[in-house]
Motif scaffolding. Sequence first.
Motif, short mmCIF file in Angstrom:
data_model
loop_
_atom_site.label_atom_id
_atom_site.label_comp_id
_atom_site.label_asym_id
_atom_site.label_seq_id
_atom_site.Cartn_x
_atom_site.Cartn_y
_atom_site.Cartn_z
N SER A 235 -6.67 16.97 -2.05
CA SER A 235 -6.52 18.43 -1.97
C SER A 235 -7.60 19.07 -1.12
N GLU A 236 -8.74 18.40 -0.98
CA GLU A 236 -9.82 18.91 -0.15
C GLU A 236 -9.60 18.62 1.33
N ILE A 237 -8.59 17.77 1.63
CA ILE A 237 -8.39 17.29 3.00
C ILE A 237 -7.10 17.83 3.62
N MET A 238 -6.01 17.82 2.85
CA MET A 238 -4.70 18.02 3.45
C MET A 238 -3.77 18.75 2.50
N ASN A 239 -2.70 19.30 3.07
CA ASN A 239 -1.65 19.92 2.27
C ASN A 239 -0.71 18.84 1.72
N LEU A 240 -0.20 19.09 0.54
CA LEU A 240 0.83 18.24 -0.05
C LEU A 240 1.94 19.14 -0.56
N SER A 241 3.17 18.67 -0.45
CA SER A 241 4.34 19.46 -0.83
C SER A 241 5.10 18.78 -1.95
N LYS A 242 5.90 19.55 -2.66
CA LYS A 242 6.77 18.97 -3.68
C LYS A 242 7.63 17.87 -3.06
N GLY A 243 7.69 16.75 -3.75
CA GLY A 243 8.50 15.64 -3.24
C GLY A 243 7.75 14.67 -2.37
N ASP A 244 6.49 14.98 -2.01
CA ASP A 244 5.67 14.02 -1.28
C ASP A 244 5.31 12.85 -2.19
N LEU A 245 4.91 11.75 -1.58
CA LEU A 245 4.67 10.50 -2.32
C LEU A 245 3.24 10.01 -2.08
N ILE A 246 2.53 9.74 -3.18
CA ILE A 246 1.25 9.04 -3.11
C ILE A 246 1.45 7.66 -3.71
N VAL A 247 1.14 6.62 -2.95
CA VAL A 247 1.25 5.27 -3.49
C VAL A 247 -0.16 4.73 -3.73
N THR A 248 -0.37 4.16 -4.90
CA THR A 248 -1.70 4.00 -5.46
C THR A 248 -2.38 2.67 -5.18
N GLY A 249 -1.77 1.83 -4.36
CA GLY A 249 -2.40 0.57 -4.00
C GLY A 249 -1.79 -0.60 -4.75
N THR A 250 -2.00 -1.78 -4.20
CA THR A 250 -1.41 -2.99 -4.79
C THR A 250 -2.49 -3.87 -5.41
N THR A 251 -2.04 -4.73 -6.29
CA THR A 251 -2.93 -5.65 -6.98
C THR A 251 -2.98 -6.99 -6.25
N GLY A 252 -3.73 -7.93 -6.81
CA GLY A 252 -3.82 -9.26 -6.22
C GLY A 252 -2.50 -10.00 -6.29
N GLY A 253 -2.39 -11.03 -5.46
CA GLY A 253 -1.19 -11.84 -5.44
C GLY A 253 -0.32 -11.67 -4.22
N VAL A 254 -0.78 -10.87 -3.24
CA VAL A 254 -0.02 -10.75 -2.00
C VAL A 254 -0.11 -12.07 -1.24
N ALA A 255 0.68 -12.17 -0.18
CA ALA A 255 0.66 -13.41 0.60
C ALA A 255 -0.67 -13.59 1.33
N MET A 256 -1.21 -12.51 1.84
CA MET A 256 -2.45 -12.58 2.61
C MET A 256 -3.61 -13.03 1.74
N ASN A 257 -4.41 -13.93 2.28
CA ASN A 257 -5.62 -14.36 1.60
C ASN A 257 -6.65 -14.71 2.68
N LEU A 258 -7.64 -13.83 2.83
CA LEU A 258 -8.63 -13.98 3.89
C LEU A 258 -10.02 -14.19 3.31
N ALA A 259 -10.79 -15.06 3.92
CA ALA A 259 -12.20 -15.19 3.59
C ALA A 259 -12.95 -13.99 4.17
N ALA A 260 -14.12 -13.72 3.62
CA ALA A 260 -14.90 -12.56 4.08
C ALA A 260 -15.20 -12.64 5.58
N GLU A 261 -15.53 -13.84 6.05
CA GLU A 261 -15.84 -14.00 7.48
C GLU A 261 -14.61 -13.74 8.34
N GLU A 262 -13.46 -14.19 7.88
CA GLU A 262 -12.21 -13.96 8.63
C GLU A 262 -11.88 -12.48 8.69
N MET A 263 -12.00 -11.79 7.56
CA MET A 263 -11.72 -10.36 7.54
C MET A 263 -12.69 -9.60 8.44
#
Length: 325
Positions: A235-263
Amino acid sequence: MGLQIVRFEKENVERWGVLKEDKIFVLQDTYSSLAQFLDEGKEEARKLYKQENGEKVSLNEVTFLSPVTAPARIVCQGANYSSHRAESGLEAKKPPFNLIFGKADSSLCGANTEIIRPANVQLLDYEIELGLIIGSEITGPVEITEDNLYQFVAGLVIFNDISARDVQLCQGQWLKGKSYRTFGPTGPYFYLLDQDEISSIYDLDIKLWVNEELRQSANTNQLLFKPLETINELSEIMNLSKGDLIVTGTTGGVAMNLAAEEMSKVSSLTTPYEEKVNIMLESQLKLNNYLKDGDVIRCSIKSADGTIDLGEQVNKVVPSKVTVS
């Protein structure tokens, strides 16, 4: 008790309805958007649910459409579970800032729509996420508390943030890598929250299977940046309207798996593009977890007692015949 709202198509006609047991009770009024439904359709849905009169159809007679309708802002949170941060080569603890990015609303599709894998994408990934539907206009900073959060979150949906990792990370193009058409299966149900259910946002079980193998399983109590905190910040950054969507992030278990050095190398602006591609393909293709043509993804989000149930997505991956870089 909240309501399970559906947007569906039958015989090439789009309609809205409210689910009760195994039947959809069809709303008589037509609504051109989720915003219009939130303005004008909620009371009709509540009355229809109680009275059970009028037209009704079976679930197997309809094609589910995304309950989130374009135009809509899709605002995404990234790396918002410790387990996903760890597998992405990041520190698992809560970071000093909320990672926010956007996704095109043309990626929205139904809960059973085929996901089209672009011909240039080799690292196609899945990300089950809880979606929050904005219920009030936000045009400036607002003070949102646990007591008034229900005014700003109208309801909940399942969202699968399909991602082309080789575009997102190699090119540094998050919007592009996550916005291909069909990269946003949404629904099948829009759960219209009652005021006394708002705390349930913090205690929902989320699960995703690929070819019936459980890949992701978590509870929304593990979110690092909670909905209250996130909506206040937005709310401090941008306007949002009725019907807009906020998606809250995913948990572990995705296909991607990177080491810290690779990332670190892949996300660095100084690493040549060709080197990033080589790092990603060499490290990731051997994992054999990325989505392939013919794979079937199944998602569900519900409370432990089953009182809140966002339904189940089932999407099959199919190849595109068009090459897009």
